[in-house]
Design a protein around this motif. Structure first.
Motif, PDB file in Angstrom:
ATOM      1  N   ILE A  16       0.805  -1.226   0.000  1.00 10.69           N
ATOM      2  CA  ILE A  16       0.000   0.000   0.000  1.00 10.69           C
ATOM      3  C   ILE A  16       0.840   1.278   0.000  1.00 10.69           C
ATOM      4  CG2 ILE A  16      -1.700   1.345   1.315  1.00 10.69           C
ATOM      5  CD1 ILE A  16      -3.089  -1.322   1.926  1.00 10.69           C
ATOM      6  N   PRO A  17       1.821   1.440   0.900  1.00 11.16           N
ATOM      7  CA  PRO A  17       2.589   2.699   0.873  1.00 11.16           C
ATOM      8  C   PRO A  17       3.254   2.965  -0.476  1.00 11.16           C
ATOM      9  CG  PRO A  17       3.033   1.493   2.894  1.00 11.16           C
ATOM     10  CD  PRO A  17       2.227   0.581   2.010  1.00 11.16           C
ATOM     11  N   TYR A  18       3.757   1.925  -1.116  1.00 14.46           N
ATOM     12  CA  TYR A  18       4.390   2.097  -2.431  1.00 14.46           C
ATOM     13  C   TYR A  18       3.375   2.581  -3.458  1.00 14.46           C
ATOM     14  CZ  TYR A  18       8.177  -0.546  -0.310  1.00 14.46           C
ATOM     15  OH  TYR A  18       9.194  -0.948   0.520  1.00 14.46           O
ATOM     16  N   ARG A  19       2.196   1.996  -3.411  1.00 15.30           N
ATOM     17  CA  ARG A  19       1.145   2.374  -4.361  1.00 15.30           C
ATOM     18  C   ARG A  19       0.679   3.811  -4.126  1.00 15.30           C
ATOM     19  NH1 ARG A  19      -0.561   2.874  -8.951  1.00 15.30           N
ATOM     20  NH2 ARG A  19      -2.744   2.480  -9.376  1.00 15.30           N
ATOM     21  N   VAL A  20       0.566   4.226  -2.861  1.00 21.76           N
ATOM     22  CA  VAL A  20       0.128   5.595  -2.546  1.00 21.76           C
ATOM     23  C   VAL A  20       1.164   6.599  -3.045  1.00 21.76           C
ATOM     24  CG1 VAL A  20      -0.351   7.221  -0.676  1.00 21.76           C
ATOM     25  CG2 VAL A  20      -1.369   4.934  -0.637  1.00 21.76           C
ATOM     26  N   VAL A  21       2.441   6.317  -2.824  1.00 14.28           N
ATOM     27  CA  VAL A  21       3.495   7.215  -3.320  1.00 14.28           C
ATOM     28  C   VAL A  21       3.406   7.305  -4.841  1.00 14.28           C
ATOM     29  CG1 VAL A  21       5.996   7.512  -3.599  1.00 14.28           C
ATOM     30  CG2 VAL A  21       5.053   6.867  -1.369  1.00 14.28           C
ATOM     31  N   GLU A  22       3.193   6.178  -5.491  1.00 15.83           N
ATOM     32  CA  GLU A  22       3.060   6.159  -6.950  1.00 15.83           C
ATOM     33  C   GLU A  22       1.851   6.980  -7.405  1.00 15.83           C
ATOM     34  OE1 GLU A  22       2.578   2.831 -10.522  1.00 15.83           O
ATOM     35  OE2 GLU A  22       2.308   2.222  -8.432  1.00 15.83           O
TER      36      GLU A  22
END
Length: 156
Positions: free
Chosen positions: A120-126
């Motif tokens: 999730i954190p990676y996707r939100v940053v993306e």
């Protein structure tokens, strides 16, 4: 520290786009909206996700400790914990050492969910399309705002 009369808030101190409360409100609403479709497959709301994040850091935790770390009150937290228990991610039980203390722990299913949630954190940053350093600075600034606002509230 400046006094109110020393501050120059410009020509219109009530301009909407200059209000910290407005920017925080809109940013919060929009960022949480980005999380919704990412959390939906896990059956989590954003507030439930925050509880899970706290438990993935340290479990078991007392309800009192969860309230402190999440800056929430027990009345707000209780329905979230009941729902998380109903879907099988946590268990609530009285402490063996102090029966007045209610502890929350992760189930096996709750622990396993962490692997999926780590994406999730990676996707939100993306999705935000912002530089990671900029987001880290924003997080640090908001952490200072939280501390300052809590201090101001405590002094009232």
């Amino acid at each position: 520290m400046s006094t109110v009369t020393d501050l120059d808030l410009g020509e219109d101190p009530l301009a909407l786009d200059r209000q910290v409360c407005f920017a925080l409100s809109v940013a919060s609403r929009n960022v949480i909206a980005l999380y919704r479709p990412l959390l939906a497959p896990m059956g989590l709301t954003h507030p439930q996700y925050l509880v899970m994040l706290a438990l993935w850091e340290t479990a078991p935790r007392s309800v009192k400790d969860l309230c402190e770390v999440l800056h929430a009150d027990a009345a707000t937290l209780s329905p979230l914990l009941k729902r998380l228990e109903a879907i099988g991610y946590v268990v609530r039980d009285r402490s063996r050492s102090d029966e007045r203390r209610l502890e929350v722990d992760l189930t096996g299913k709750g622990r396993e969910l962490r692997a999926e949630a780590e994406k999730i954190p990676y996707r939100v940053v993306e999705l935000l399309g912002m530089d990671l350093a900029e987001l880290e600075q924003l997080n640090a600034g908001l952490t200072r705002v939280i501390a300052a606002s809590r201090t101001a509230l405590d002094e009232r």
